[in-house]
Motif scaffolding. Structure first.
Motif, PDB file in Angstrom:
ATOM      1  N   UNK A 560      15.685   8.267  -1.113  1.00  0.00           N
ATOM      2  CA  UNK A 560      14.512   8.834  -1.559  1.00  0.00           C
ATOM      3  C   UNK A 560      13.926   9.608  -0.281  1.00  0.00           C
ATOM      4  N   UNK A 561      13.196  10.879  -0.683  1.00  0.00           N
ATOM      5  CA  UNK A 561      12.564  11.483   0.234  1.00  0.00           C
ATOM      6  C   UNK A 561      11.109  10.647   0.159  1.00  0.00           C
ATOM      7  N   UNK A 562      10.767   9.835   0.777  1.00  0.00           N
ATOM      8  CA  UNK A 562       9.920   8.940   0.653  1.00  0.00           C
ATOM      9  C   UNK A 562       8.387   9.551   0.903  1.00  0.00           C
ATOM     10  N   UNK A 574      -1.524   9.072   4.009  1.00  0.00           N
ATOM     11  CA  UNK A 574      -0.167   9.136   3.943  1.00  0.00           C
ATOM     12  C   UNK A 574       0.961   7.928   4.468  1.00  0.00           C
ATOM     13  N   UNK A 575       0.468   7.726   5.776  1.00  0.00           N
ATOM     14  CA  UNK A 575       1.357   6.644   6.401  1.00  0.00           C
ATOM     15  C   UNK A 575       1.237   5.366   5.705  1.00  0.00           C
ATOM     16  N   UNK A 576       0.062   5.053   5.151  1.00  0.00           N
ATOM     17  CA  UNK A 576       0.027   3.777   4.655  1.00  0.00           C
ATOM     18  C   UNK A 576       0.719   3.696   3.121  1.00  0.00           C
ATOM     19  N   UNK A 577       0.498   4.796   2.411  1.00  0.00           N
ATOM     20  CA  UNK A 577       1.004   4.912   1.006  1.00  0.00           C
ATOM     21  C   UNK A 577       2.612   4.908   1.273  1.00  0.00           C
ATOM     22  N   UNK A 578       3.001   5.713   1.921  1.00  0.00           N
ATOM     23  CA  UNK A 578       4.617   5.756   2.210  1.00  0.00           C
ATOM     24  C   UNK A 578       4.951   4.573   2.534  1.00  0.00           C
ATOM     25  N   UNK A 585      10.332   0.323  -2.838  1.00  0.00           N
ATOM     26  CA  UNK A 585      11.573   1.067  -3.262  1.00  0.00           C
ATOM     27  C   UNK A 585      12.770   0.322  -2.613  1.00  0.00           C
ATOM     28  N   UNK A 586      12.615  -0.568  -1.663  1.00  0.00           N
ATOM     29  CA  UNK A 586      13.673  -1.441  -1.031  1.00  0.00           C
ATOM     30  C   UNK A 586      13.885  -2.388  -1.911  1.00  0.00           C
ATOM     31  N   UNK A 600       6.178   5.011   9.765  1.00  0.00           N
ATOM     32  CA  UNK A 600       6.301   4.052   8.739  1.00  0.00           C
ATOM     33  C   UNK A 600       5.583   2.698   9.640  1.00  0.00           C
ATOM     34  N   UNK A 601       4.565   1.977   9.084  1.00  0.00           N
ATOM     35  CA  UNK A 601       3.896   1.018   9.482  1.00  0.00           C
ATOM     36  C   UNK A 601       4.351  -0.253   8.536  1.00  0.00           C
TER      37      UNK A 601
END
Length: 630
Positions: A560-562, A574-578, A585-586, A600-601
């Motif tokens: 996926x293009x996260x 964006x960083x949090x939602x991603x 997804x994993x 990605x945090x």
């Protein structure tokens, strides 16, 4: 027409023995310039097939008398690439044909119905490395095609692309050989080969532990395992058997193809300007017994410095060993235990597509459409800075890099050429070639020595364009990303996403001969913060599609293009939602994620309220509240 080749039948039945050295054996004859046809041809061993065929046939017969099952033609350097150095490039076909005809005559003289002898057309690496820009892919492929055509028409049973130092050279040799085989099949009547010419590929691992270009044995296997035309894969030359041990161990544990091993007679010592090899026949036998009995090697022989006496000792032992009833079953038993994982590779290393703690991270910043910085560098043609950007992503944790240079008003094919020819040697991570143009994809694949990922195919305009790209994937051994898009557009529902994935799988496997494990499915994700009613359940549908694709096609991978899920939102959000979406997804079975790895945090760093809001957005758990109006 018979499609079961005698060589392949025999390989199923027993361990096969190749001959010993040709070049170092020729040196023992102490030939003069006259033997080569003049001083300008000194050292052109392949020309001896025309000027001193008696010597070459004598060498072939000595190995056959010693007990070799397979003799290699004296054509190691009979390509136009090498012969051009002697001013006789135009004689490549003639010399290759003569080399095969000589070996064919000798093999036929020793063949019996119960013990056939075979001719392997030797195709050496040439003297130019495509990965270093010494020669283009097309030039190399054309030269190898002429060489292969001469060997096949001269009577070779199989082709041996050997002593390889550059994976891109092997790809060019395979392209040339496969072209020559197809041409021969179309134009020649059926013979004992049944229209089939098997190919063996053998790489040379130096004392440094890699090929000359820096490729380790895992990367080499990953790159060439997908090629259906290759029937055995292994190593020859450079070192003696002792130095090959760990590489042989790796191949026999991981290669789905029979393993081929032809070491030198030890490491050479320079005495009086000549290489001398000191490994005795009995010492070579000890190592080969270990590799065959303990590791499961299926084809053995000798390279530089080995003599008919080395081969005689091996043949005497194999006569007893091959008589054992379990030997015929040994190779299939080994393959059942093989631990090969579908992977991609750079020129240097291999990366599996499925890892224990997914996902694989695909760096998204080398993309002229998604990264302003990369686009600015591309427009300024600051290629060193683009390489630095690529390597920065690797340091941040990216396992694979997506590369896209498409930009309105520029020559995409030229830009891709300039970027890939630098990335291929200066970037260690495997590359994902990202373009909608078939010609651009082909340009990149002709430059890349590793096993790339093609991004991507879909059925938006029917199957024609996808077919072109799938043919490229088959030709170059690449993996392919397949998007959930068909003639009706992008798929939004789970059922539609999975149906398109299965349709693409059927086309790729049934029509083009790819395997399920060559495919990486992208069920697509869409912006969740847009407020569009028809996208509110898109993330939920995507996660369920991942689960179903993994259930129905377990050997395939998913991607996926996260960052698409957070498009249009503020950077911090964006960083949090991603990060939260990637987590779910994993859990659903995602294998690869196209992301900016440093953004990605970890979930534990996100406050509970933030995680919960993101979860509700992803799973569309809206709450309706009554609002009192004044």
């Amino acid at each position: 027409m018979n499609t079961t080749h005698p060589f392949l039948q025999t390989l199923d039945e027993r361990v096969l023995l190749f001959d010993g050295a040709m070049g170092t054996t020729i040196q023992r004859f102490e030939l003069t310039s006259a033997d080569f046809g003049g001083k300008m041809y000194d050292g052109c061993n392949e020309l001896l097939c025309l000027t001193r065929p008696d010597i070459i046939e004598r060498i072939h017969r000595s190995y056959l008398e010693a007990g070799a099952d397979v003799i290699e033609t004296n054509s190691f350097g009979s390509s136009a690439i090498v012969l051009a150095e002697y001013g006789i490039a135009d004689r490549a076909y003639e010399i290759s044909y003569a080399a095969a005809a000589l070996a064919r005559r000798a093999a036929d003289a020793y063949s019996r119905q119960e013990r056939p002898r075979f001719v392997a057309g030797s195709m050496g690496p040439g003297t130019k490395l495509p990965s270093l820009g010494h020669i283009s892919f097309d030039q190399a492929a054309e030269a190898f095609a002429t060489q292969a055509r001469g060997l096949i028409e001269g009577g070779a049973d199989l082709l041996c692309i050997e002593t390889c130092q550059d994976p891109l050279q092997i790809k060019a040799a395979l392209a040339g050989a496969e072209h020559a085989i197809a041409e021969w099949r179309r134009n020649s009547p059926p013979d004992w080969r049944g229209g089939v010419i098997p190919i063996i590929v053998s790489v040379t691992i130096e004392t440094t532990g890699t090929m000359l270009m820096g490729t380790d044995i895992a990367a080499a296997l990953t790159t060439f395992e997908p090629y259906e035309s290759i029937v055995a894969f292994g190593m020859n030359c450079a070192t003696g058997p002792k130095e090959m041990e760990e590489h042989v161990r790796y191949l026999t544990a991981h290669s789905p193809k029979p393993v081929f091993v032809m070491p030198n007679a030890g490491l050479p010592e320079n005495i009086g300007g000549r290489a001398h090899y000191h490994l005795r026949p009995e010492e070579l036998l000890t190592w080969m017994q270990r590799y065959v009995r303990d590791f499961g090697v299926r084809i053995i022989g000798g390279c530089c410095g080995t003599t008919h006496e080395h081969i005689r000792v091996l043949a005497e032992w194999l006569a007893d060993y091959n008589a054992r009833p379990e030997v015929a079953q040994r190779e299939s038993d080994r393959r059942r235990c093989v631990r090969f994982a579908p992977s991609v590779s750079s020129l240097y290393t291999s990366v599996p597509l499925h890892i224990e703690q997914p996902p694989l991270l695909v760096g998204e910043r080398c993309n002229a459409n998604g990264s302003k910085q990369f686009r600015t560098l591309l427009l300024a043609e600051q290629y060193d800075a683009m390489v630095a950007m690529a390597n920065e992503q690797i340091r941040e944790g990216a396992h694979i890099l997506d590369v896209c240079v498409a930009y309105v008003g520029r020559d995409e094919r030229r830009d891709m050429h300039e970027v890939i020819r630098r990335f291929r040697t200066q970037v260690t991570a495997p590359l994902m070639i990202d373009s909608t143009e078939v010609a651009v994809l082909e340009e990149a694949l002709k430059l890349y020595g590793g096993r790339a990922i093609i991004n991507s195919i879909n059925f938006e305009d029917g199957t024609e364009k996808a077919d072109q790209i799938l043919r490229l994937a088959k030709r170059f051994g690449a993996a392919v990303i397949a998007l959930s898009i068909d003639e009706e557009g992008q798929a939004y529902t789970t059922a539609k996403k999975v149906a398109i994935a299965e349709r693409i799988r059927d086309r790729a496997v049934g029509t083009h001969g790819l395997r399920e494990e060559d495919l990486i499915f992208d069920p697509l994700t869409f912006p969740l913060g847009s407020g569009q009613e028809d996208l509110r359940q898109s993330a939920k549908a995507t996660l369920e599609a991942i689960r179903q694709i993994k259930e129905r096609m377990p050997r395939a991978a998913t991607i996926l293009g996260i960052s698409n899920c957070s498009f249009g939102l503020a950077p911090r959000i964006r960083h949090i939602l991603n990060s939260v979406f990637l987590h779910y997804a994993v859990e659903a079975g995602l294998d690869l994620a196209i992301v900016h790895a440093s953004r990605i945090v970890p979930l534990y760093t996100i406050d509970e309220r933030g995680r919960e809001l993101c979860r509700q957005l992803i799973f569309d758990e809206r709450r309706w509240e009554e609002i009192e109006t004044p």
